[in-house]
Enzyme design. Structure first.
Site, short mmCIF file in Angstrom:
data_model
loop_
_atom_site.label_atom_id
_atom_site.label_comp_id
_atom_site.label_asym_id
_atom_site.label_seq_id
_atom_site.Cartn_x
_atom_site.Cartn_y
_atom_site.Cartn_z
N HIS A 67 71.22 -6.74 75.90
CA HIS A 67 71.88 -5.54 75.60
C HIS A 67 72.09 -5.87 73.98
CE1 HIS A 67 75.67 -8.30 75.19
NE2 HIS A 67 75.92 -7.67 74.36
N ASP A 108 71.02 -9.70 81.87
CA ASP A 108 71.38 -9.64 80.34
C ASP A 108 70.76 -10.71 79.55
OD1 ASP A 108 72.28 -8.19 78.39
OD2 ASP A 108 74.34 -9.09 78.36
N GLY A 165 78.89 -9.23 67.86
CA GLY A 165 77.96 -9.96 66.96
C GLY A 165 77.82 -11.54 67.45
N ASN A 166 78.69 -11.73 68.46
CA ASN A 166 78.49 -13.43 68.88
C ASN A 166 77.72 -13.11 70.35
OD1 ASN A 166 81.82 -14.13 68.03
ND2 ASN A 166 80.04 -15.63 67.80
N SER A 167 77.19 -11.98 70.64
CA SER A 167 76.45 -11.99 71.73
C SER A 167 75.17 -12.51 71.57
CB SER A 167 76.22 -10.30 72.10
OG SER A 167 77.41 -9.84 72.63
#
Length: 431
Positions: free
Chosen positions: A158, A188, A276-278
């Site tokens: 994503h 994902d 933003g940590n994704s």
């Protein structure tokens, strides 16, 4: 015989010091004896009261401590190993817990990158006019391998899906463009490739490849460290513990409103994971990557709960993506089409109507690639060239890397007469 005692005379003024006679006054001897007795009596009563109070206080402590269980707990450092009445020994702990993870972070940080995605979408106004809106997203990636010509970076799907341009920023602040090598929407997970020829020798020398751990051996309560590009401000570190394992979480797509279950069971942690940590790393105290953080699984009203994809659950998938050929997007006018009309079948919806998740084909374009390949209405597309698709958006995103005339392999679920579905692959030449 003269009386030896002088009695108190109420007519005397206590301030005058004496009466009218000339004989010096020897003082109220009888009164002095009585005052001493009173003082002694009062002192005795005070001692008696103090003794009784002390006894009552001590008895209360004994009753409260032994019978009611009251009283403060002793400090852990002062507990002895003496036996209590129950025969259970009290243990003395000398273990010191430290929160300093700087050494771990120093080893892991060179393998973490920031990802910036740029996308352009067409927006229609209230009055019917259209205009293009450019948006920017932030994410994180983990350098997991390097081949002869590429640096390979794993992240969340994503983070990169529907993006028109991807930029990767390394630990030394160097930024370069990246391409998608492969992706899996259901789990994902996506893999990016950066040509090593686009990097200087100094940048390559400052980078490191992450060490992957074994997420199957995790225990609830053990420390966890999350590293990522929180809010797009650059790399930051948060710490916590493994809160739970094998979590199944349903998510809602903010654009389509579709709700679906994630493709893998997840690690839950209380280490802060924000936008933003994704795609960033969840590591253990040995600096091994045990999970891929995913900020999209966090609700606005949730605090102290973050999720990560267990690295062992997707290691085979990542290996498969590494073996794929790196793709570059083609111009919009040159993009190929399958020749179908379809609707998304989310995981949640597929469970309700007993259909496989993917893209349900409602129409076949006459003379198109799907028609020539023998596809029929009612089948469900679940993958393109091995990359899973769980929506029309995911399918269209995959097709952006293929031009007219190219051949792709579609994985289909074909309905059977007994109501079940059978998997089949078909090669389609894009029109």
């Amino acid at each position: 015989m003269d009386n030896e005692y002088n009695y108190y005379n109420p007519d005397k003024d206590c301030r005058s010091g004496g009466g009218g006679g000339s004989q010096p006054e020897r003082g109220p001897v009888k009164k002095k004896h009585k005052g001493a007795a009173m003082v002694a009596g009062v002192a005795g009563l005070a001692i008696l009261f103090g003794a009784v109070s002390s006894a009552v206080f001590l008895a209360s402590n004994v009753v409260g401590g032994r019978i009611l269980g009251l009283g403060s707990s002793p400090d852990a450092s002062s507990v002895s190993s003496d036996q209590v009445d129950s025969g259970t020994s009290l243990s003395r702990s000398t273990t010191v817990v430290t929160s300093d993870v700087s050494d771990v972070v120093e080893r892991v940080m060179p393998s973490i990158v920031s990802i910036t995605s740029m996308s352009v979408e067409e927006v229609q106004s209230f009055f019917g006019t259209t205009w293009q809106k450019q948006s920017e997203g932030a994410g994180t990636g983990i350098i997991i391998s390097e081949n002869d010509s590429e640096l390979l970076i794993v992240t969340n799907n994503h983070v990169v899906e529907n993006s028109d341009a991807l930029t990767v920023t390394f630990n030394d602040e160097t930024s370069v463009s990246a391409d998608i090598k492969g992706s899996d929407a259901a789990c994902d997970v996506a893999l990016l490739a950066v040509p090593t020829e686009s990097l200087s020798a100094d940048t390559l020398g400052s980078l490191a490849t992450a060490t992957l751990g074994d997420s199957t051996k995790l225990k609830v309560g053990e420390p966890a460290i999350a590293i990522g590009n929180a809010l797009g401000y650059g790399q930051s570190v948060t710490t916590g513990v493994i809160s739970a394992l094998d979590r199944s979480v349903a998510t809602t797509d903010s654009r389509t409103g579709e709700t679906k279950e994630d493709g893998v069971n997840l690690i839950q942690t209380d280490a802060a994971i924000n936008e933003g940590n994704s795609g960033g790393a969840l590591v253990n105290v040995n600096g091994e990557v045990i999970g891929i953080n995913s900020a999209k699984l966090i609700g606005d009203s949730v605090e102290g709960i973050g999720y990560a994809i267990p690295i062992s659950d997707v290691s085979d998938l990542i290996q498969g993506l590494m073996n794929q050929e790196t793709k570059e997007k083609v111009d919009e006018d040159d993009q190929g089409m399958i020749g179908i009309t379809g609707i998304s079948v989310s995981d949640a919806f597929s469970q309700q109507i007993d259909l496989p998740a993917g893209v349900y084909v409602t129409e076949i374009t006459s003379g198109g690639g799907a028609d020539k390949a023998g596809m029929t209405k009612g089948c469900i597309i679940t993958a393109l060239n091995g990359n899973s698709v769980d929506s029309m958006d995911a399918l269209q995103g995959q097709l952006e890397y293929y031009a007219k005339g190219e051949t792709v392999t579609l994985t289909l679920q074909i309905p059977q007469t007994n109501g079940e579905y059978k998997e089949q692959t078909v090669d389609v030449t894009l029109g």
